[in-house]
Design a protein around this motif. Structure first.
Motif, PDB file in Angstrom:
ATOM      1  N   THR A 169       0.839  -1.188   0.000  1.00 18.49           N
ATOM      2  CA  THR A 169       0.000   0.000   0.000  1.00 18.49           C
ATOM      3  C   THR A 169       0.876   1.241   0.000  1.00 18.49           C
ATOM      4  O   THR A 169       1.855   1.314   0.741  1.00 18.49           O
ATOM      5  CB  THR A 169      -0.898   0.014   1.249  1.00 18.49           C
ATOM      6  OG1 THR A 169      -1.623  -1.206   1.296  1.00 18.49           O
ATOM      7  CG2 THR A 169      -1.853   1.161   1.216  1.00 18.49           C
ATOM      8  N   ASP A 170       0.515   2.202  -0.824  1.00 16.67           N
ATOM      9  CA  ASP A 170       1.235   3.473  -0.813  1.00 16.67           C
ATOM     10  C   ASP A 170       0.793   4.285   0.399  1.00 16.67           C
ATOM     11  O   ASP A 170      -0.392   4.514   0.594  1.00 16.67           O
ATOM     12  CB  ASP A 170       0.950   4.269  -2.088  1.00 16.67           C
ATOM     13  CG  ASP A 170       1.618   3.667  -3.308  1.00 16.67           C
ATOM     14  OD1 ASP A 170       2.630   2.968  -3.129  1.00 16.67           O
ATOM     15  OD2 ASP A 170       1.132   3.892  -4.417  1.00 16.67           O
ATOM     16  N   ASN A 171       1.758   4.696   1.196  1.00 13.66           N
ATOM     17  CA  ASN A 171       1.450   5.533   2.347  1.00 13.66           C
ATOM     18  C   ASN A 171       1.624   6.989   1.989  1.00 13.66           C
ATOM     19  O   ASN A 171       2.393   7.347   1.099  1.00 13.66           O
ATOM     20  CB  ASN A 171       2.345   5.186   3.529  1.00 13.66           C
ATOM     21  CG  ASN A 171       1.891   3.955   4.256  1.00 13.66           C
ATOM     22  OD1 ASN A 171       0.760   3.516   4.106  1.00 13.66           O
ATOM     23  ND2 ASN A 171       2.766   3.392   5.066  1.00 13.66           N
ATOM     24  N   THR A 172       0.901   7.816   2.698  1.00 13.97           N
ATOM     25  CA  THR A 172       0.980   9.255   2.572  1.00 13.97           C
ATOM     26  C   THR A 172       1.779   9.773   3.756  1.00 13.97           C
ATOM     27  O   THR A 172       1.719   9.208   4.843  1.00 13.97           O
ATOM     28  CB  THR A 172      -0.446   9.849   2.586  1.00 13.97           C
ATOM     29  OG1 THR A 172      -1.169   9.305   1.486  1.00 13.97           O
ATOM     30  CG2 THR A 172      -0.432  11.353   2.481  1.00 13.97           C
ATOM     31  N   TRP A 191       1.981  12.505   6.448  1.00  8.01           N
ATOM     32  CA  TRP A 191       1.104  13.481   7.096  1.00  8.01           C
ATOM     33  C   TRP A 191       1.923  14.373   8.013  1.00  8.01           C
ATOM     34  O   TRP A 191       2.794  13.894   8.742  1.00  8.01           O
ATOM     35  CB  TRP A 191       0.039  12.768   7.925  1.00  8.01           C
ATOM     36  CG  TRP A 191      -0.880  11.921   7.111  1.00  8.01           C
ATOM     37  CD1 TRP A 191      -0.725  10.595   6.804  1.00  8.01           C
ATOM     38  CD2 TRP A 191      -2.074  12.337   6.462  1.00  8.01           C
ATOM     39  NE1 TRP A 191      -1.763  10.171   6.019  1.00  8.01           N
ATOM     40  CE2 TRP A 191      -2.615  11.221   5.796  1.00  8.01           C
ATOM     41  CE3 TRP A 191      -2.756  13.546   6.390  1.00  8.01           C
ATOM     42  CZ2 TRP A 191      -3.792  11.281   5.068  1.00  8.01           C
ATOM     43  CZ3 TRP A 191      -3.931  13.600   5.669  1.00  8.01           C
ATOM     44  CH2 TRP A 191      -4.445  12.483   5.013  1.00  8.01           C
ATOM     45  N   SER A 202       3.895   8.482   8.510  1.00  5.41           N
ATOM     46  CA  SER A 202       3.573   7.755   7.277  1.00  5.41           C
ATOM     47  C   SER A 202       2.414   6.810   7.556  1.00  5.41           C
ATOM     48  O   SER A 202       2.507   5.941   8.424  1.00  5.41           O
ATOM     49  CB  SER A 202       4.808   6.967   6.824  1.00  5.41           C
ATOM     50  OG  SER A 202       4.491   6.171   5.713  1.00  5.41           O
ATOM     51  N   ALA A 203       1.308   6.991   6.822  1.00  2.88           N
ATOM     52  CA  ALA A 203       0.130   6.128   6.982  1.00  2.88           C
ATOM     53  C   ALA A 203      -0.751   6.288   5.759  1.00  2.88           C
ATOM     54  O   ALA A 203      -0.689   7.307   5.062  1.00  2.88           O
ATOM     55  CB  ALA A 203      -0.642   6.493   8.242  1.00  2.88           C
ATOM     56  N   ASN A 204      -1.605   5.298   5.513  1.00  6.11           N
ATOM     57  CA  ASN A 204      -2.447   5.387   4.317  1.00  6.11           C
ATOM     58  C   ASN A 204      -3.770   6.104   4.569  1.00  6.11           C
ATOM     59  O   ASN A 204      -4.494   6.381   3.618  1.00  6.11           O
ATOM     60  CB  ASN A 204      -2.655   4.025   3.653  1.00  6.11           C
ATOM     61  CG  ASN A 204      -3.239   2.998   4.589  1.00  6.11           C
ATOM     62  OD1 ASN A 204      -3.587   3.303   5.709  1.00  6.11           O
ATOM     63  ND2 ASN A 204      -3.328   1.774   4.121  1.00  6.11           N
ATOM     64  N   THR A 205      -4.096   6.425   5.838  1.00  7.44           N
ATOM     65  CA  THR A 205      -5.275   7.246   6.137  1.00  7.44           C
ATOM     66  C   THR A 205      -4.932   8.222   7.262  1.00  7.44           C
ATOM     67  O   THR A 205      -4.016   7.965   8.064  1.00  7.44           O
ATOM     68  CB  THR A 205      -6.491   6.402   6.579  1.00  7.44           C
ATOM     69  OG1 THR A 205      -6.217   5.821   7.864  1.00  7.44           O
ATOM     70  CG2 THR A 205      -6.842   5.328   5.557  1.00  7.44           C
ATOM     71  N   LYS A 246      -5.347   6.569  10.759  1.00  5.81           N
ATOM     72  CA  LYS A 246      -4.197   5.723  11.117  1.00  5.81           C
ATOM     73  C   LYS A 246      -2.997   6.577  11.508  1.00  5.81           C
ATOM     74  O   LYS A 246      -2.239   6.227  12.411  1.00  5.81           O
ATOM     75  CB  LYS A 246      -3.846   4.775   9.977  1.00  5.81           C
ATOM     76  CG  LYS A 246      -4.851   3.658   9.809  1.00  5.81           C
ATOM     77  CD  LYS A 246      -4.449   2.719   8.684  1.00  5.81           C
ATOM     78  CE  LYS A 246      -5.492   1.614   8.533  1.00  5.81           C
ATOM     79  NZ  LYS A 246      -5.149   0.684   7.454  1.00  5.81           N
ATOM     80  N   ALA A 247      -2.815   7.710  10.835  1.00  5.22           N
ATOM     81  CA  ALA A 247      -1.700   8.606  11.161  1.00  5.22           C
ATOM     82  C   ALA A 247      -1.871   9.193  12.561  1.00  5.22           C
ATOM     83  O   ALA A 247      -0.910   9.231  13.344  1.00  5.22           O
ATOM     84  CB  ALA A 247      -1.602   9.718  10.123  1.00  5.22           C
TER      85      ALA A 247
END
Length: 76
Positions: free
Chosen positions: A2-5, A7, A36-39, A42-43
């Protein structure tokens, strides 16, 4: 995979008496968490867990932004 964003979470935390950040008796710390998290949820949870490990309590979040490299380029 999964690509993480990335934040940027601007926050206020309460410093516990036994926290390693309790160097000068301050009650609160203000900081920017880079997570770093995908939502976003979660961040925030990851940031809160990290703060708890450092005996800090997340009190307030003033802003959450997605890190975009183009916003931080310096032409000088």
């Amino acid at each position: 995979m999964t690509d993480n964003t990335i934040w940027l979470i601007h926050h206020k935390s309460k410093i516990g008496e036994r926290s390693p950040l309790n160097m000068d008796g301050s009650e609160f710390a203000f900081a920017v968490g880079v997570v770093s998290a995908n939502t976003l949820i979660k961040a925030i949870n990851a940031l809160s867990n990290h703060l708890n490990e450092q005996i800090l309590e997340l009190v307030d979040i003033s802003s959450c932004k997605i890190y975009r490299q183009e916003n931080y380029l310096d032409d000088s």
